[in-house]
Design a protein around this motif. Structure first.
Motif, mmCIF file in Angstrom:
data_model
loop_
_atom_site.group_PDB
_atom_site.id
_atom_site.type_symbol
_atom_site.label_atom_id
_atom_site.label_comp_id
_atom_site.label_asym_id
_atom_site.label_seq_id
_atom_site.Cartn_x
_atom_site.Cartn_y
_atom_site.Cartn_z
ATOM 1 N N THR A 89 82.621 39.114 72.706
ATOM 2 C CA THR A 89 84.002 39.285 72.254
ATOM 3 C C THR A 89 83.920 39.539 70.753
ATOM 4 O OG1 THR A 89 84.195 36.896 71.967
ATOM 5 C CG2 THR A 89 85.122 37.812 73.980
ATOM 6 N N LEU A 90 84.857 40.322 70.248
ATOM 7 C CA LEU A 90 84.872 40.634 68.806
ATOM 8 C C LEU A 90 86.026 39.896 68.157
ATOM 9 C CD1 LEU A 90 84.319 44.508 69.061
ATOM 10 C CD2 LEU A 90 82.621 42.773 68.443
ATOM 11 N N TRP A 91 85.692 39.149 67.116
ATOM 12 C CA TRP A 91 86.713 38.463 66.294
ATOM 13 C C TRP A 91 86.508 39.059 64.908
ATOM 14 C CZ3 TRP A 91 89.740 34.635 68.764
ATOM 15 C CH2 TRP A 91 89.307 34.291 70.037
ATOM 16 N N GLN A 136 108.593 35.003 83.808
ATOM 17 C CA GLN A 136 108.219 34.593 82.440
ATOM 18 C C GLN A 136 107.285 35.648 81.855
ATOM 19 O OE1 GLN A 136 106.486 30.741 81.510
ATOM 20 N NE2 GLN A 136 107.330 29.944 83.412
ATOM 21 N N SER A 137 107.434 35.894 80.575
ATOM 22 C CA SER A 137 106.497 36.836 79.940
ATOM 23 C C SER A 137 105.205 36.103 79.582
ATOM 24 C CB SER A 137 107.118 37.432 78.684
ATOM 25 O OG SER A 137 107.193 36.428 77.687
ATOM 26 N N LEU A 138 104.178 36.867 79.266
ATOM 27 C CA LEU A 138 102.918 36.247 78.840
ATOM 28 C C LEU A 138 103.156 35.447 77.551
ATOM 29 C CD1 LEU A 138 99.911 36.102 79.628
ATOM 30 C CD2 LEU A 138 99.514 37.988 78.056
ATOM 31 N N ASP A 139 103.992 35.996 76.657
ATOM 32 C CA ASP A 139 104.319 35.269 75.421
ATOM 33 C C ASP A 139 104.995 33.927 75.727
ATOM 34 O OD1 ASP A 139 103.255 36.861 73.487
ATOM 35 O OD2 ASP A 139 105.127 37.856 72.931
ATOM 36 N N ASP A 140 105.911 33.929 76.705
ATOM 37 C CA ASP A 140 106.561 32.656 77.093
ATOM 38 C C ASP A 140 105.491 31.660 77.530
ATOM 39 O OD1 ASP A 140 109.054 33.783 76.767
ATOM 40 O OD2 ASP A 140 109.318 34.264 78.895
ATOM 41 N N PHE A 141 104.574 32.147 78.354
ATOM 42 C CA PHE A 141 103.561 31.267 78.935
ATOM 43 C C PHE A 141 102.610 30.705 77.875
ATOM 44 C CE2 PHE A 141 99.277 31.077 81.102
ATOM 45 C CZ PHE A 141 99.508 29.861 81.730
ATOM 46 N N THR A 142 102.284 31.519 76.871
ATOM 47 C CA THR A 142 101.240 31.095 75.916
ATOM 48 C C THR A 142 101.821 30.504 74.620
ATOM 49 O OG1 THR A 142 101.161 33.324 75.000
ATOM 50 C CG2 THR A 142 99.553 32.812 76.706
ATOM 51 N N GLN A 143 103.143 30.301 74.581
ATOM 52 C CA GLN A 143 103.744 29.935 73.279
ATOM 53 C C GLN A 143 103.196 28.624 72.707
ATOM 54 O OE1 GLN A 143 108.011 29.055 73.462
ATOM 55 N NE2 GLN A 143 107.843 29.020 75.698
ATOM 56 N N LYS A 150 95.173 31.689 72.926
ATOM 57 C CA LYS A 150 96.179 32.731 73.227
ATOM 58 C C LYS A 150 95.566 34.125 73.032
ATOM 59 C CE LYS A 150 100.562 34.214 71.076
ATOM 60 N NZ LYS A 150 101.418 34.745 72.097
ATOM 61 N N MET A 151 94.832 34.291 71.940
ATOM 62 C CA MET A 151 94.227 35.605 71.675
ATOM 63 C C MET A 151 93.210 35.971 72.755
ATOM 64 S SD MET A 151 93.756 35.226 67.618
ATOM 65 C CE MET A 151 92.810 36.646 67.186
ATOM 66 N N THR A 293 89.409 40.806 70.389
ATOM 67 C CA THR A 293 90.405 39.742 70.585
ATOM 68 C C THR A 293 91.554 39.911 69.592
ATOM 69 O OG1 THR A 293 89.095 38.359 69.145
ATOM 70 C CG2 THR A 293 88.813 38.017 71.515
ATOM 71 N N ASP A 294 91.217 40.046 68.290
ATOM 72 C CA ASP A 294 92.293 40.250 67.318
ATOM 73 C C ASP A 294 92.689 41.720 67.213
ATOM 74 O OD1 ASP A 294 89.838 40.795 66.289
ATOM 75 O OD2 ASP A 294 90.115 39.772 64.391
ATOM 76 N N GLU A 295 91.879 42.606 67.779
ATOM 77 C CA GLU A 295 92.257 44.024 67.880
ATOM 78 C C GLU A 295 92.185 44.426 69.344
ATOM 79 O OE1 GLU A 295 91.781 47.522 65.532
ATOM 80 O OE2 GLU A 295 90.154 46.482 64.522
#
Ligand SMILES: Cc1cc2nc3c(=O)[nH]c(=O)nc-3n(C[C@H](O)[C@H](O)[C@H](O)COP(=O)(O)OP(=O)(O)OC[C@H]3O[C@@H](n4cnc5c(N)ncnc54)[C@H](O)[C@@H]3O)c2cc1C
Length: 433
Positions: A89-91, A136-143, A150-151, A293-295
Motif C-alpha cells: 500500500t502507498l502512504w 448508508q453511505s461509506l462516509d456514514d459508516f466510517t465517520q 478509514k483511508m 491510500t491517500d491517493e
C-alpha cells in the motif's frame, strides 16, 4: 420488407452477448445490433505486436455472477490470480505491506496497534457478512473510524468497486464487493476479448444474428411491434427489445419512458484514467502490485499473472480512480507515470507501446446510498416489451456481475413477455418463462 425478430438486442457488449446467448439457446429468434466494427464494447481487447490491451485493468471475480454465467454457458477461459506476494500500500511515497490475510495484519504498518485491531475486527465482520448498511453511505459508516483505518477501507473499496465516491456509494454494496473479492479474482490469458470472442461464437452458433456496424438510430412502437431504424441498413422489427447500451443512448432511443428519464437525472458514474504500458522487460520483477491510500491510484503488472505479453516482455496497468468533480485530463497521465516511476524505475527506457484511456466509464451508475443501492430496473413498467441490461441496471452486484445479472433477468423477462402475447414460440421458452 423489414426483417422481423422475437427480440432485438441493441448493443453487442457483454450485456447484449449474454442476453443473446440465453435467448438463442432457448429458441428465441434474436438479433444483436452493434454500432461498432466488432462486438465486445468495454470488454474488447486490442492486440498490438503480441501484447493484449484490455480496456484498462480487468479482473474476473471468481465468486461473481458473471463467472457463474460463463460457466453455465460452457465458455472456456483461463488465467491466474494477481501476483500479490510482494504487494504494497502507498502512504505518500512510502511503501507498506498490503493486507493479504489476517496473518499480514500483524505487520500492517504504518498502522498502530489499535488501528490494526480495528482493521481486524472490520475484516472479521466483512468475512461473516455481519453488517446491514443499505441506505448508508461509506462516509456514514466510517465517520467514527480512526483516520488511517478509514483511508485503508476506502482504498479497498476503490480497488474492488472502481468507485471513488465515499459520500455516495452504498456501504452495504461496497462491503459486499470487498467480501466478493475475498473469493479471489483472476486476470485472463489473452484478455477479456477471449470471452467476447467465445460469447459471440456461442450466440451465433445458437442461432442469433449478430450485426456489427449497425447503429440503431431510432426506436418506435407501431402496429403491435417495435421498429428499429438502423444506420445504412434496412429497418428491423421485433416483438421485444433489450437495450444493452449506455444510459444516454437509451434515453435518446427510449425517451418516452418516464422511469428511465427520472433515473438518468440522479445517476453517478464511476470513471477512471488508465495508463497501460507494454515493456520489453520488467525493471523490477518482484514489484507487481501497489494500491494508493491517500491517493486514489492503482498499479499492477497484469502480465505477471496472465498471458498478455510476449515471453520476456511485460504489460503493466496504472490507474487513477476519478473522484466526484475531478476533471479527466493529461494531468492524470502524469500522476500515473510518476506512480510507475515509483514502482518500476527505469521503465521509460524499455517502453514499447502504451494505451491511455482518460475518463473511461467503468460503471454508468454506482449503487448509491440515497437509493438503498438500487439502480434502474430491468423491466420498465411504463414501456411494455422494452427491457434494460448493463452495469447501471438492477439491484444485484457491480461491474460485469451487474451486467450478467441484468442480462439474465432481461432474457427471462423477454420470454415471459413473449409467452404473454402467444407468439410462435418453441416449447423451451415456456419452460424459461
Ligand atoms: C477501465 C475498466 C476496468 C474495468 N474492470 C472491470 C473488472 O475488473 N471487473 C469487472 O467485472 N468489470 C470491469 N469493468 C466493467 C466491464 O468492462 C463493463 O461493466 C462491461 O464490459 C459493460 O458491458 P455492457 O455490455 O453493459 O456495456 P458496453 O461494453 O459499453 O457495451 C455497449 C455496446 O453498445 C454499443 N452501442 C451503443 N449505442 C449503440 C446504438 N445506438 N446501436 C447499436 N449499438 C450501440 C457500443 O458500441 C458497445 O459495444 C471495467 C471497465 C472499465 C472501463
Amino acid at each position: 420488407m423489414a426483417r422481423h425478430y422475437h427480440t432485438a438486442i441493441v448493443g453487442g457488449g457483454l450485456a447484449g452477448l449474454l442476453a443473446a446467448c440465453d435467448l438463442a439457446r432457448s429458441g428465441i429468434r434474436a438479433v444483436i445490433l452493434e454500432a461498432g466494427k466488432e462486438t465486445g464494447g468495454r470488454a474488447r481487447t486490442k492486440k498490438v505486436d503480441g501484447f493484449r490491451f484490455n480496456q484498462g485493468p480487468h479482473a474476473l471475480y471468481l465468486k461473481g455472477t458473471f463467472r457463474a454465467a460463463l460457466d453455465n454457458l460452457g465458455i472456456q477461459y483461463s488465467g491466474s490470480k494477481p501476483a500479490i506476494d510482494n504487494a504494497v500500500t502507498l502512504w505518500g511515497k512510502q511503501k507498506h505491506p498490503f493486507p493479504t490475510g489476517f496473518g499480514s495484519l500483524l505487520r500492517l504498518t504504518p498502522l498502530g496497534l489499535l488501528e490494526r485491531v480495528q482493521v481486524a475486527k472490520l475484516l472479521m465482520r466483512i468475512v461473516r457478512g455481519d453488517y446491514s448498511l443499505a441506505g448508508q453511505s461509506l462516509d456514514d459508516f466510517t465517520q467514527y473510524f480512526r483516520p488511517r483505518v478509514k483511508m485503508l477501507l476506502e482504498a479497498l473499496v476503490r480497488v474492488t468497486t472502481y468507485v471513488n465516491a465515499p459520500a455516495e456509494i452504498d456501504a452495504q454494496a461496497a462491503l459486499n464487493q470487498i467480501r466478493l473479492s475475498l473469493g479471489g479474482v483472476i486476470y485472463l490469458n489473452d484478455g477479456w476479448g477471449s470471452l467476447v470472442a467465445a460469447l459471440t461464437t456461442l450466440a451465433t452458433t445458437s442461432g442469433a444474428d449478430v450485426m456489427t456496424e449497425s447503429r440503431v438510430t431510432g426506436l418506435t412502437w407501431e402496429s403491435a411491434g417495435w421498429h428499429l431504424g438502423v444506420a445504412d441498413r434496412e429497418e428491423i422489427t421485433a416483438d421485444t427489445v433489450i437495450l444493452a447500451i449506455d444510459p444516454a443512448e437509451c434515453a435518446r432511443l427510449a425517451g418516452r419512458s418516464a422511469i428511465l428519464r427520472d433515473t438518468l437525472r440522479s445517476m453517478k458514474p464511476a470513471k477512471v484514467a488508465c495508463l497501460d504500458i507494454a515493456l520489453s522487460e520488467l525493471p523490477r520483477p518482484a514489484d507487481n502490485f501497489a494500491l494508493g491510500t491517500d491517493e486514489p491510484i492503482y498499479f499492477s503488472v497484469h502480465s505477471k499473472a496472465a498471458r498478455l505479453a510476449p515471453e520476456g516482455n511485460a504489460l503493466i496497468q496504472a490507474m487513477r480512480y476519478l473522484g466526484r468533480n475531478e476533471k479527466a485530463g493529461p494531468g492524470n497521465i502524469e500522476t500515473l507515470e510518476n506512480l510507475v516511476d515509483l514502482m518500476q524505475p527505469g521503465w521509460r527506457a524499455v517502453e514499447i507501446h502504451r494505451q491511455q484511456l482518460v475518463g473511461m466509464t467503468v460503471m454508468h451508475d454506482i449503487p448509491q446510498a440515497r437509493n438503498g443501492g438500487r439502480r434502474v430496473p430491468v423491466i420498465l413498467d411504463d414501456t411494455p416489451g422494452l427491457f434494460l441490461a448493463g452495469d447501471w441496471v438492477g439491484g444485484q452486484g457491480m461491474l460485469s456481475d451487474a451486467v450478467a445479472a441484468s442480462a439474465k433477468f432481461a432474457a427471462k423477462a423477454v420470454c415471459m413477455h413473449l409467452g404473454g402475447i402467444e407468439k410462435d414460440l418453441p416449447a423451451s421458452v415456456a419452460r424459461l418463462s
